[in-house]
Design a protein around this motif. Structure first.
Motif, PDB file in Angstrom:
ATOM      1  N   ALA A 240       0.828  -1.193   0.000  1.00  0.00           N
ATOM      2  CA  ALA A 240       0.000   0.000   0.000  1.00  0.00           C
ATOM      3  C   ALA A 240       0.861   1.240   0.000  1.00  0.00           C
ATOM      4  O   ALA A 240       1.851   1.328   0.698  1.00  0.00           O
ATOM      5  CB  ALA A 240      -0.909  -0.007   1.235  1.00  0.00           C
ATOM      6  N   GLY A 241       0.462   2.215  -0.804  1.00  0.00           N
ATOM      7  CA  GLY A 241       1.104   3.512  -0.788  1.00  0.00           C
ATOM      8  C   GLY A 241       2.582   3.461  -1.067  1.00  0.00           C
ATOM      9  O   GLY A 241       3.365   4.002  -0.331  1.00  0.00           O
TER      10      GLY A 241
ATOM     11  N   THR B 159       2.786  -0.177   5.691  1.00  0.00           N
ATOM     12  CA  THR B 159       2.523  -1.590   5.921  1.00  0.00           C
ATOM     13  C   THR B 159       1.570  -1.701   7.108  1.00  0.00           C
ATOM     14  O   THR B 159       1.217  -0.686   7.718  1.00  0.00           O
ATOM     15  CB  THR B 159       3.826  -2.358   6.246  1.00  0.00           C
ATOM     16  N   ASP B 160       1.200  -2.905   7.446  1.00  0.00           N
ATOM     17  CA  ASP B 160       0.353  -3.112   8.626  1.00  0.00           C
ATOM     18  C   ASP B 160       1.046  -2.647   9.907  1.00  0.00           C
ATOM     19  O   ASP B 160       0.385  -2.310  10.887  1.00  0.00           O
ATOM     20  CB  ASP B 160      -0.036  -4.587   8.768  1.00  0.00           C
ATOM     21  N   ASP B 161       2.376  -2.617   9.895  1.00  0.00           N
ATOM     22  CA  ASP B 161       3.142  -2.254  11.086  1.00  0.00           C
ATOM     23  C   ASP B 161       3.514  -0.782  11.162  1.00  0.00           C
ATOM     24  O   ASP B 161       3.984  -0.318  12.191  1.00  0.00           O
ATOM     25  CB  ASP B 161       4.414  -3.091  11.160  1.00  0.00           C
TER      26      ASP B 161
ATOM     27  N   ALA C 181      12.599   4.880  15.487  1.00  0.00           N
ATOM     28  CA  ALA C 181      12.136   3.776  14.654  1.00  0.00           C
ATOM     29  C   ALA C 181      11.896   2.534  15.504  1.00  0.00           C
ATOM     30  O   ALA C 181      12.621   2.259  16.456  1.00  0.00           O
ATOM     31  CB  ALA C 181      13.150   3.470  13.556  1.00  0.00           C
ATOM     32  N   LYS C 182      10.859   1.801  15.129  1.00  0.00           N
ATOM     33  CA  LYS C 182      10.535   0.547  15.822  1.00  0.00           C
ATOM     34  C   LYS C 182      11.598  -0.515  15.519  1.00  0.00           C
ATOM     35  O   LYS C 182      12.000  -1.274  16.389  1.00  0.00           O
ATOM     36  CB  LYS C 182       9.148   0.089  15.364  1.00  0.00           C
TER      37      LYS C 182
ATOM     38  N   ALA D 163       6.471   3.216  13.617  1.00  0.00           N
ATOM     39  CA  ALA D 163       5.089   2.897  13.987  1.00  0.00           C
ATOM     40  C   ALA D 163       4.210   4.131  13.786  1.00  0.00           C
ATOM     41  O   ALA D 163       4.628   5.251  14.081  1.00  0.00           O
ATOM     42  CB  ALA D 163       5.020   2.423  15.430  1.00  0.00           C
ATOM     43  N   LEU D 164       3.009   3.923  13.293  1.00  0.00           N
ATOM     44  CA  LEU D 164       2.085   5.043  13.052  1.00  0.00           C
ATOM     45  C   LEU D 164       0.920   5.059  14.025  1.00  0.00           C
ATOM     46  O   LEU D 164      -0.039   5.799  13.845  1.00  0.00           O
ATOM     47  CB  LEU D 164       1.557   4.990  11.612  1.00  0.00           C
TER      48      LEU D 164
END
Length: 161
Positions: free
Chosen positions: A33-34, A100-102, A140-141, A159-160
């Motif tokens: 995505a994106g 991403t999902d994360d 950053a994660k 992480a968002l």
């Protein structure tokens, strides 16, 4: 694993050896995505790419996007990685930003095989500069440095949420 090394927030590598990167590099996975793979000219252009990506991803969610401080962290990590590639890495050779999902996954490539370093600081002085890599590792994660022929890729997951 092809010179890949995960760097933990404290600058150490994992005890059990190299772990997988936060996510596959751009060339290893299609879609996402994106996704934006254009190489920006400088840090400001890279921040613009990330800003547009975040706006596209979260536009129309009725205020459910990431908090301003999270967006600021994402833009700071973007700026520091690109600036370090230009100043210390022999030039920016690749850039990818995707959701991403994360979270926000950034991949920044440069022409130097040297790993980023954290300078030793004399507590009695106030040196100018030298804080970018520390900021990236703190915000950053996950951060992974992947050494490749002719340079390296730094992959950072912000992480968002």
């Amino acid at each position: 694993m092809n010179g890949e090394r995960e760097v933990l927030r404290d600058g150490t590598t994992p005890v059990h050896g190299t772990e997988e990167a936060a996510a596959p590099a751009a060339s290893e996975e299609s879609g996402g995505a994106g996704r934006d793979t254009a190489v920006p000219l400088n840090a400001a252009d890279a921040r613009d790419v990330v800003t547009r990506l975040l706006e596209e991803e979260f536009c129309g969610l009725g205020g459910e996007g990431p908090a301003d401080v999270v967006v600021a962290d994402a833009l700071l990590v973007t700026s520091e990685l690109v600036t370090n590639a230009v100043r210390h890495g022999g030039g920016l050779t690749g850039f990818e930003a995707r959701i991403t999902d994360d979270g926000l996954l950034l991949t920044v490539a440069d022409a130097s095989p040297r790993a980023p370093v954290t300078a030793e600081r004399d507590p009695g002085t106030m040196p100018i500069g030298g804080y970018g890599w520390l900021l990236v590792r703190r915000l950053a994660k996950h951060v992974t440095v992947r050494h490749l022929p002719g340079g390296k890729h730094i992959v950072a997951l912000v992480a968002l949420a």
